[in-house]
Design a protein around this motif. Structure first.
Motif, PDB file in Angstrom:
ATOM      1  N   LEU A 245      12.067 -10.871 -16.253  1.00 25.35           N
ATOM      2  CA  LEU A 245      10.427 -11.127 -16.218  1.00 25.35           C
ATOM      3  C   LEU A 245      10.005  -9.996 -15.770  1.00 25.35           C
ATOM      4  CD1 LEU A 245       7.951 -12.995 -15.697  1.00 25.35           C
ATOM      5  CD2 LEU A 245       8.777 -13.201 -13.626  1.00 25.35           C
ATOM      6  N   VAL A 246       8.911  -9.494 -16.476  1.00 24.88           N
ATOM      7  CA  VAL A 246       8.068  -8.276 -16.203  1.00 24.88           C
ATOM      8  C   VAL A 246       6.793  -8.572 -15.966  1.00 24.88           C
ATOM      9  CG1 VAL A 246       7.497  -5.939 -16.956  1.00 24.88           C
ATOM     10  CG2 VAL A 246       9.455  -6.857 -17.811  1.00 24.88           C
ATOM     11  N   THR A 247       6.352  -8.002 -14.543  1.00 23.39           N
ATOM     12  CA  THR A 247       4.972  -8.280 -14.488  1.00 23.39           C
ATOM     13  C   THR A 247       4.369  -7.048 -14.595  1.00 23.39           C
ATOM     14  OG1 THR A 247       5.411  -7.720 -12.088  1.00 23.39           O
ATOM     15  CG2 THR A 247       5.552 -10.105 -12.820  1.00 23.39           C
ATOM     16  N   LEU A 248       2.995  -7.071 -14.730  1.00 17.56           N
ATOM     17  CA  LEU A 248       2.074  -5.821 -14.910  1.00 17.56           C
ATOM     18  C   LEU A 248       1.026  -5.768 -13.929  1.00 17.56           C
ATOM     19  CD1 LEU A 248       2.515  -6.510 -18.697  1.00 17.56           C
ATOM     20  CD2 LEU A 248       2.768  -3.900 -17.894  1.00 17.56           C
ATOM     21  N   GLY A 249       0.854  -4.993 -12.870  1.00 17.47           N
ATOM     22  CA  GLY A 249      -0.009  -5.091 -11.884  1.00 17.47           C
ATOM     23  C   GLY A 249       0.365  -6.063 -10.755  1.00 17.47           C
ATOM     24  N   GLY A 250      -0.273  -5.705  -9.624  1.00 22.54           N
ATOM     25  CA  GLY A 250      -0.116  -6.649  -8.625  1.00 22.54           C
ATOM     26  C   GLY A 250       0.966  -6.562  -7.780  1.00 22.54           C
ATOM     27  N   ALA A 251       1.702  -5.385  -7.913  1.00 23.84           N
ATOM     28  CA  ALA A 251       3.154  -5.140  -7.191  1.00 23.84           C
ATOM     29  C   ALA A 251       2.946  -4.411  -5.966  1.00 23.84           C
ATOM     30  CB  ALA A 251       3.974  -4.409  -8.216  1.00 23.84           C
ATOM     31  N   SER A 252       1.779  -3.874  -5.690  1.00 23.51           N
ATOM     32  CA  SER A 252       1.500  -2.967  -4.454  1.00 23.51           C
ATOM     33  C   SER A 252       1.359  -3.751  -3.324  1.00 23.51           C
ATOM     34  CB  SER A 252       0.416  -2.018  -4.901  1.00 23.51           C
ATOM     35  OG  SER A 252       0.418  -0.932  -3.951  1.00 23.51           O
ATOM     36  N   VAL A 253       0.503  -3.088  -2.203  1.00 19.55           N
ATOM     37  CA  VAL A 253       0.410  -3.938  -1.220  1.00 19.55           C
ATOM     38  C   VAL A 253      -1.179  -3.997  -0.736  1.00 19.55           C
ATOM     39  CG1 VAL A 253       2.667  -3.289  -0.323  1.00 19.55           C
ATOM     40  CG2 VAL A 253       0.752  -1.800   0.128  1.00 19.55           C
ATOM     41  N   GLY A 254      -1.962  -4.048  -1.946  1.00 27.28           N
ATOM     42  CA  GLY A 254      -3.380  -4.151  -1.602  1.00 27.28           C
ATOM     43  C   GLY A 254      -3.812  -5.512  -1.263  1.00 27.28           C
ATOM     44  N   ASP A 255      -5.053  -5.632  -1.014  1.00 21.66           N
ATOM     45  CA  ASP A 255      -5.614  -7.082  -0.968  1.00 21.66           C
ATOM     46  C   ASP A 255      -5.536  -7.894  -2.111  1.00 21.66           C
ATOM     47  OD1 ASP A 255      -6.074  -6.374   1.740  1.00 21.66           O
ATOM     48  OD2 ASP A 255      -8.215  -5.936   1.377  1.00 21.66           O
ATOM     49  N   HIS A 256      -5.607  -7.068  -3.362  1.00 25.40           N
ATOM     50  CA  HIS A 256      -5.635  -8.033  -4.287  1.00 25.40           C
ATOM     51  C   HIS A 256      -4.198  -7.926  -5.238  1.00 25.40           C
ATOM     52  CE1 HIS A 256      -9.709  -8.803  -4.179  1.00 25.40           C
ATOM     53  NE2 HIS A 256      -9.925  -7.776  -3.770  1.00 25.40           N
ATOM     54  N   ASP A 257      -3.270  -7.446  -4.587  1.00 30.47           N
ATOM     55  CA  ASP A 257      -1.882  -7.142  -5.303  1.00 30.47           C
ATOM     56  C   ASP A 257      -1.070  -8.336  -4.646  1.00 30.47           C
ATOM     57  OD1 ASP A 257      -2.385  -5.065  -6.552  1.00 30.47           O
ATOM     58  OD2 ASP A 257      -2.339  -3.649  -4.549  1.00 30.47           O
ATOM     59  N   LEU A 258      -0.973  -9.468  -5.595  1.00 27.09           N
ATOM     60  CA  LEU A 258      -0.554 -10.824  -4.817  1.00 27.09           C
ATOM     61  C   LEU A 258       0.965 -10.967  -5.404  1.00 27.09           C
ATOM     62  CD1 LEU A 258      -3.939 -12.648  -5.153  1.00 27.09           C
ATOM     63  CD2 LEU A 258      -2.990 -11.780  -3.231  1.00 27.09           C
TER      64      LEU A 258
END
Length: 403
Positions: A245-258
């Motif tokens: 499985l590969v995800t694109l985006g959302g892998a950091s720790v920001g409020d919208h990185d879920l």
């Protein structure tokens, strides 16, 4: 987790490759084998050539009969391609022969047509022959039982031709790994849709699908998940039968990185999530239960550069192939400044020069939002951490992006 030190590129790649398993194999006809990775040696089922054959049009002779030239020999018969001279070649005789025809018994050389003069039932040989001249010896190419193509080979057109010549009509190859992927973000729409206010057209899904196919995988596009934990979980659930499985985006720790917070309750175990590279620092790897999971940055250029460095080798590794990536050396086309703490991958034009090292010229603008420069790039120039400034003509390490 925020204080976790950044992992080096080589360590990140090693951790990813070490966690992967080879997919099962399947047998396919030659027509479907191009680009696949061989799961077992391809074994020759015949000997090629099956007999000593003529490599040229001319005359089959006993080399000793031509030691003193000009030598006048009797023409005993003819051996056309697809046919043969059935008799034994006697001393003082020659047989007219054509390319691909088997040598008559007793012959050990071919005199090419240009070195002879035909005189009715005789031929005058003007150049002495040595044993083996213009002869394709039995088994010159391969013999029955030879491993003609080794397992782990990614099959190209020449490999397919060799398999056919070995009388092999099917090959056992690694199954194409199924790579499921999805993007995250309320701001994203698919190509062809009209973006709303503050929305952008997503390039990641289509670009990643193409890269997966290039690497020999089977892309499974799960679309775009909204910035809602429930939607991310539901989308990831559809990847259970995939090999990765590969995800694109959302892998950091920001409020919208879920991605992390959404999938941790479902068994997400993170091996690492930050790498000391540019572009692509927020790179995540781990497993969602038993499913290997790679989290790429949402920035399109960062995502594709990371996919080249990590996902492509992973797909090759799962097929039992050489994962790479395969770096080479080139000359720098223009001056570049010193580098900081993160390994830098600069998009560059690549000019090939016959007999010399290629020239890699980095684009002046290296903004990671610019897909146009990535499309134009022939390579990535690798700048090690804390590298000194480099001048034109210096040798640099590059990763070619095009064949």
């Amino acid at each position: 987790m925020a204080d976790t030190p950044l992992l080096s590129v080589i360590d990140a790649r090693s951790k990813i490759l070490a966690a992967l398993h080879t997919v099962p194999s399947e047998t396919v006809p030659l027509s479907q084998a191009l680009g696949r990775i061989l799961a077992e040696d391809a074994i020759a089922r015949r000997t090629q050539p099956p007999a000593d054959l003529s490599a040229m049009d001319g005359y089959a002779v006993r080399a000793g009969d031509t030691a003193n030239v000009p030598a006048r020999l009797d023409v005993a018969g003819e051996a056309p391609a697809g046919g043969a001279y059935d008799g034994d070649l006697k001393a003082g005789e020659a047989v007219r022969i054509f390319t691909g025809a088997p040598l008559p018994r007793g012959a050990d050389a071919i005199v090419i047509q240009e070195d002879t003069v035909r005189e009715g039932k005789h031929v005058v040989v003007n150049e002495a022959a040595k044993p083996g001249d213009h002869v394709r010896a039995t088994g010159l190419d391969f013999r029955t039982g030879d491993s003609g193509i080794l397992h782990g080979t990614r099959l190209n057109h020449a490999d397919i031709a060799l398999a056919a010549a070995m009388n092999v009509c099917e090959l056992k190859v690694a199954r194409r790994p199924v790579i499921a992927f999805f993007s995250t973000g309320n701001e994203l729409v698919r190509p062809g849709d009209e973006p709303g206010a503050h929305q952008i057209v997503s390039a990641n899904n289509d670009g990643l699908a193409a890269l997966i196919s290039e690497a020999g995988g089977e892309p499974l596009d799960l679309g775009i998940a909204r910035d809602e934990e429930a939607d991310i979980r539901q989308t990831a659930e559809r990847a259970k039968q995939a090999d990765m499985l590969v995800t694109l985006g959302g892998a950091s720790v920001g409020d919208h990185d879920l991605v992390q917070s959404a999938l941790t309750p479902d068994g997400l175990d993170i091996e690492f999530w930050r790498v000391a590279m540019r572009p692509g620092k927020p790179l995540m790897f781990g497993a969602l239960g038993e499913l290997p999971m790679l989290g790429l940055p949402g920035n399109p250029v960062s995502a594709l550069v990371c996919a080249v460095l990590y996902l492509k080798p992973a797909i090759l590794r799962m097929q039992g192939g050489n994962p790479g990536p395969h770096f080479v050396m080139a000359r720098l086309g223009r001056e570049v400044p010193g580098n900081g703490a993160r390994e830098d991958y600069m998009r560059a034009a690549l000019d090939h020069i016959d007999g010399e090292l290629s020239v890699a010229t980095p684009f002046e603008k290296q903004d990671s939002s610019m897909l146009s420069t990535l499309s134009q790039a022939g390579c990535l120039i690798v700048r090690p951490p804390f590298a000194d400034p480099a001048k034109p003509g210096e040798i640099v390490k590059i990763l070619p992006l095009r064949a």
